[in-house]
Design a protein around this motif. Structure first.
Motif, PDB file in Angstrom:
ATOM      1  N   MET C 267       0.835  -1.210   0.000  1.00 43.20           N
ATOM      2  CA  MET C 267       0.000   0.000   0.000  1.00 43.20           C
ATOM      3  C   MET C 267       0.866   1.256   0.000  1.00 43.20           C
ATOM      4  N   ALA C 268       2.080   1.145   0.574  1.00 41.06           N
ATOM      5  CA  ALA C 268       2.979   2.306   0.575  1.00 41.06           C
ATOM      6  C   ALA C 268       3.371   2.690  -0.847  1.00 41.06           C
ATOM      7  N   LEU C 269       3.335   1.700  -1.755  1.00 39.23           N
ATOM      8  CA  LEU C 269       3.680   1.983  -3.152  1.00 39.23           C
ATOM      9  C   LEU C 269       2.451   2.401  -3.956  1.00 39.23           C
ATOM     10  N   GLY C 270       1.341   2.621  -3.244  1.00 40.32           N
ATOM     11  CA  GLY C 270       0.140   3.090  -3.923  1.00 40.32           C
ATOM     12  C   GLY C 270      -0.720   1.986  -4.504  1.00 40.32           C
ATOM     13  N   GLU C 271      -0.389   0.721  -4.162  1.00 41.67           N
ATOM     14  CA  GLU C 271      -1.218  -0.383  -4.649  1.00 41.67           C
ATOM     15  C   GLU C 271      -2.351  -0.658  -3.668  1.00 41.67           C
ATOM     16  N   THR C 272      -3.259  -1.560  -4.078  1.00 42.65           N
ATOM     17  CA  THR C 272      -4.348  -1.943  -3.188  1.00 42.65           C
ATOM     18  C   THR C 272      -3.841  -2.987  -2.195  1.00 42.65           C
ATOM     19  N   LEU C 273      -4.520  -3.063  -1.060  1.00 36.39           N
ATOM     20  CA  LEU C 273      -4.168  -4.030  -0.019  1.00 36.39           C
ATOM     21  C   LEU C 273      -4.106  -5.446  -0.602  1.00 36.39           C
ATOM     22  N   LEU C 274      -3.038  -6.176  -0.279  1.00 39.18           N
ATOM     23  CA  LEU C 274      -2.888  -7.593  -0.626  1.00 39.18           C
ATOM     24  C   LEU C 274      -2.746  -7.871  -2.124  1.00 39.18           C
ATOM     25  N   VAL C 275      -2.469  -6.852  -2.914  1.00 42.15           N
ATOM     26  CA  VAL C 275      -2.145  -7.119  -4.322  1.00 42.15           C
ATOM     27  C   VAL C 275      -0.657  -7.431  -4.388  1.00 42.15           C
ATOM     28  N   LEU C 276      -0.326  -8.714  -4.597  1.00 43.06           N
ATOM     29  CA  LEU C 276       1.077  -9.103  -4.525  1.00 43.06           C
ATOM     30  C   LEU C 276       1.831  -8.613  -5.756  1.00 43.06           C
ATOM     31  N   PRO C 277       3.043  -8.075  -5.542  1.00 44.77           N
ATOM     32  CA  PRO C 277       3.764  -7.404  -6.624  1.00 44.77           C
ATOM     33  C   PRO C 277       4.426  -8.337  -7.634  1.00 44.77           C
ATOM     34  N   GLY C 278       4.331  -9.632  -7.507  1.00 44.76           N
ATOM     35  CA  GLY C 278       4.963 -10.474  -8.530  1.00 44.76           C
ATOM     36  C   GLY C 278       5.189 -11.881  -8.035  1.00 44.76           C
ATOM     37  N   THR C 279       5.783 -12.694  -8.913  1.00 44.09           N
ATOM     38  CA  THR C 279       5.988 -14.097  -8.569  1.00 44.09           C
ATOM     39  C   THR C 279       6.942 -14.245  -7.385  1.00 44.09           C
ATOM     40  N   TRP C 280       7.923 -13.331  -7.273  1.00 49.47           N
ATOM     41  CA  TRP C 280       8.870 -13.447  -6.158  1.00 49.47           C
ATOM     42  C   TRP C 280       8.135 -13.344  -4.819  1.00 49.47           C
ATOM     43  N   ALA C 281       7.102 -12.486  -4.766  1.00 53.37           N
ATOM     44  CA  ALA C 281       6.342 -12.343  -3.523  1.00 53.37           C
ATOM     45  C   ALA C 281       5.582 -13.626  -3.206  1.00 53.37           C
ATOM     46  N   VAL C 282       5.053 -14.267  -4.276  1.00 56.87           N
ATOM     47  CA  VAL C 282       4.340 -15.528  -4.077  1.00 56.87           C
ATOM     48  C   VAL C 282       5.287 -16.571  -3.483  1.00 56.87           C
ATOM     49  N   TYR C 283       6.496 -16.677  -4.077  1.00 48.08           N
ATOM     50  CA  TYR C 283       7.466 -17.649  -3.561  1.00 48.08           C
ATOM     51  C   TYR C 283       7.834 -17.357  -2.113  1.00 48.08           C
ATOM     52  N   LEU C 284       8.076 -16.076  -1.839  1.00 49.37           N
ATOM     53  CA  LEU C 284       8.502 -15.679  -0.493  1.00 49.37           C
ATOM     54  C   LEU C 284       7.424 -16.029   0.535  1.00 49.37           C
ATOM     55  N   ILE C 285       6.187 -15.630   0.232  1.00 57.77           N
ATOM     56  CA  ILE C 285       5.100 -15.874   1.183  1.00 57.77           C
ATOM     57  C   ILE C 285       4.857 -17.365   1.343  1.00 57.77           C
ATOM     58  N   GLU C 286       4.898 -18.105   0.219  1.00 56.25           N
ATOM     59  CA  GLU C 286       4.654 -19.553   0.307  1.00 56.25           C
ATOM     60  C   GLU C 286       5.733 -20.237   1.143  1.00 56.25           C
ATOM     61  N   THR C 287       6.989 -19.806   0.995  1.00 58.79           N
ATOM     62  CA  THR C 287       8.053 -20.413   1.801  1.00 58.79           C
ATOM     63  C   THR C 287       7.797 -20.164   3.285  1.00 58.79           C
ATOM     64  N   ALA C 288       7.460 -18.904   3.617  1.00 55.39           N
ATOM     65  CA  ALA C 288       7.188 -18.587   5.016  1.00 55.39           C
ATOM     66  C   ALA C 288       5.991 -19.374   5.522  1.00 55.39           C
ATOM     67  N   MET C 289       4.953 -19.497   4.669  1.00 58.92           N
ATOM     68  CA  MET C 289       3.765 -20.256   5.065  1.00 58.92           C
ATOM     69  C   MET C 289       4.105 -21.714   5.313  1.00 58.92           C
TER      70      MET C 289
END
Lengths: 94, 102, 312
Positions: C267-289
């Protein structure tokens, strides 16, 4: 059907036969040790035959290698769990 | 054909789950019945969402995946509750007659 | 064609018969074992219904983790009170059969009616499938979980954490004797673990990485990781601990933290809440999950707030 498919079918049927034999042994034998004997020996052979049949059908070295790993993992798990169950039974567990 | 068969089987499984939930005394058995019921609901959700083709609706699949994980979380919590009940009362069950014979 | 219908029929019939045995077997332990078998048959049914993601999840979570949790709870009941048989007979209820029949008929009616309804043309699933090529993810289920409906997934992680905290709050930690089951005297167990535990990490990593483009994902990977943990707990390599250290606390919450940090940070970058910025974010979140799911399930299995390695 091609020759390799016929071989695969034969392997599948043979594998199913060993699974059936192992399961009958599991259900019919009286004590823990005979049941383990039936289950581990027959089912591991059955698993090998089924894996071999699937490898023939896939005609792909990568899949075949994965199936070999599956079989080895099955062997490993069956060996150790059978050992633990037999040990437990021998010490008078329930 | 396959769809109808799975819907009918899942309905039967749901009924069996309801029956098990009602007749079970042991709380562990009640939990097993609940889990069986939730499985049948998942099957119906997926079968109904599809259009008979080979790729089922991804939203339905994601919801069911969420459901499976929530079910295991709820089961784990319920098992902890059951153990606490057993520690407190010495019985793995709760029934209306509890107040009478204690 | 005939054979595939026959296989589906056998699976459907197997589900019904197994469900009946699960709820009606006299011995609770046998019911639990049959429930695991039921879960595996369900996994086969999911593959027949072209849902391999669900098949993996059902086999790992529905059958594996749930079965392990149930057996551990059964064991703890026996340890708390060894003399008293923990089996109780099935109760009787005059209403049980009619109520069960009615609910089965109701569910069948709803299901068959819904099957008959002409499927709408613009469902969320179809939109998701169409948009999937733009996301760079090949697996539509992962796409829905992490991109299109990720609020659900975020809250699911919260539910998992709450279940752990709740279980911890209501029941005292299990003693080490309650957790370890396998005798450690035999060398075979060590050999098995030396292969099984690294393998569970390898398979979990594979499922995680594959999950973006083929069946798999963080939940299945987390469950496989938890299975490795369960093997270590059962063989007393990991023991229940009293106090969770910072590593435990971080491990359990890292999935939520990563998800929220990226989802809100965007949201700090002006995007909507929970709009993931790319595949790297998906990988990162999935690893943490994956880490959080695996650790949470292992802790729920151990019935303890923390796990500590064997000393010495």
């Amino acid at each position: 059907m091609s020759a390799s498919e016929w071989v695969a079918v034969a392997l599948l049927i043979a594998g199913c036969f060993f699974y059936l034999a192992g399961t009958i042994g599991l259900l019919r034998f009286g004590d823990v040790h005979s049941r383990l004997h039936a289950l581990t020996k027959a089912d591991n052979l059955g698993l090998m035959l089924v894996c071999a049949a699937l490898a023939m059908l896939s005609a792909n070295w990568r899949t075949a290698a994965l199936l070999v790993l599956v079989w080895l993992l099955g062997l490993l798990a069956a060996t150790v769990s059978a050992h633990l169950i037999a040990r437990h039974a021998r010490r008078g567990g329930d | 054909m396959t769809e109808v068969m799975f819907v009918l089987a899942a309905s039967l499984v749901f009924g069996i789950g309801v029956w098990g939930l009602l007749i079970a005394e042991h709380l562990l058995r009640k939990l097993l019945a609940l889990n069986v019921m939730s499985s049948s609901v998942f099957i119906i959700m997926l079968v109904v969402s599809g259009d008979g083709g080979t790729s089922p609706d991804p939203v339905a699949q994601a919801l069911i995946l969420t459901g499976i994980v929530i079910a295991v979380a709820a089961t784990a919590f319920a098992l902890a509750l059951m153990i606490s009940i057993y520690r407190a009362t010495g019985r793995p069950s709760i029934s209306e007659s509890d107040d009478d014979d204690r | 064609m005939v054979i595939s219908v026959l296989i589906d029929f056998l699976l459907a019939a197997g589900m019904v018969v197994l469900a009946l045995q699960v709820v009606s077997d006299k011995a609770v332990l046998r019911s639990i074992i049959l429930f695991v078998v039921f879960g595996l048959v369900m996994a086969l049914a999911w593959t027949r219904l072209h849902a391999p993601d669900l098949a993996l999840a059902e086999a790992a979570i529905g059958a594996g983790v749930t079965g392990a949790l149930m057996m551990m709870a059964w064991r703890r009941l026996l340890i708390i009170n060894p003399e008293r048989p923990a089996d109780t007979p099935l109760g009787r209820s005059r209403l049980a059969v009619p109520v069960a029949l009615l609910s089965a008929v109701l569910v069948a009616t709803i299901g068959l009616t819904a099957l008959d309804v002409e499927s709408p043309t613009h469902t969320a699933g179809q939109v998701a499938a169409e948009e999937m090529t733009a996301t760079g993810l090949g697996n539509p289920v992962t796409g829905v979980l992490l991109l299109f409906r990720n609020l659900d997934t975020l809250l699911e992680m919260a539910v998992l954490l709450i279940a752990l905290l709740g279980a911890r709050a209501i029941s005292p930690p299990a003693s080490p004797e309650e957790a370890a089951v396998v005798e450690t005297g035999t060398p075979l167990v060590g050999a098995l673990l030396a292969i099984l535990v690294p393998l569970s990490i390898l398979i979990a990593t594979h499922l995680l990485l594959a999950g973006t483009h083929e069946p798999g994902g963080a939940f299945q990977a987390g469950a496989v990781l938890a299975a490795g943990g369960v093997a270590l707990i059962l063989s007393a390599r990991l023991k229940p601990g009293e106090r969770p250290g910072i590593v435990m606390q971080l491990g359990v919450t890292v999935g939520l933290i990563a998800f929220v940090a990226i989802g809100v940070g965007i949201m700090a970058l002006g995007e909507t809440l929970l709009v993931l910025p790319g595949t790297w974010a998906v990988y990162l979140i999935e690893t943490a999950m994956m880490v959080s799911i695996g650790l949470t399930l292992a802790l729920l299995f151990a019935g303890a707030p923390a796990l500590v390695g064997r000393r010495g």
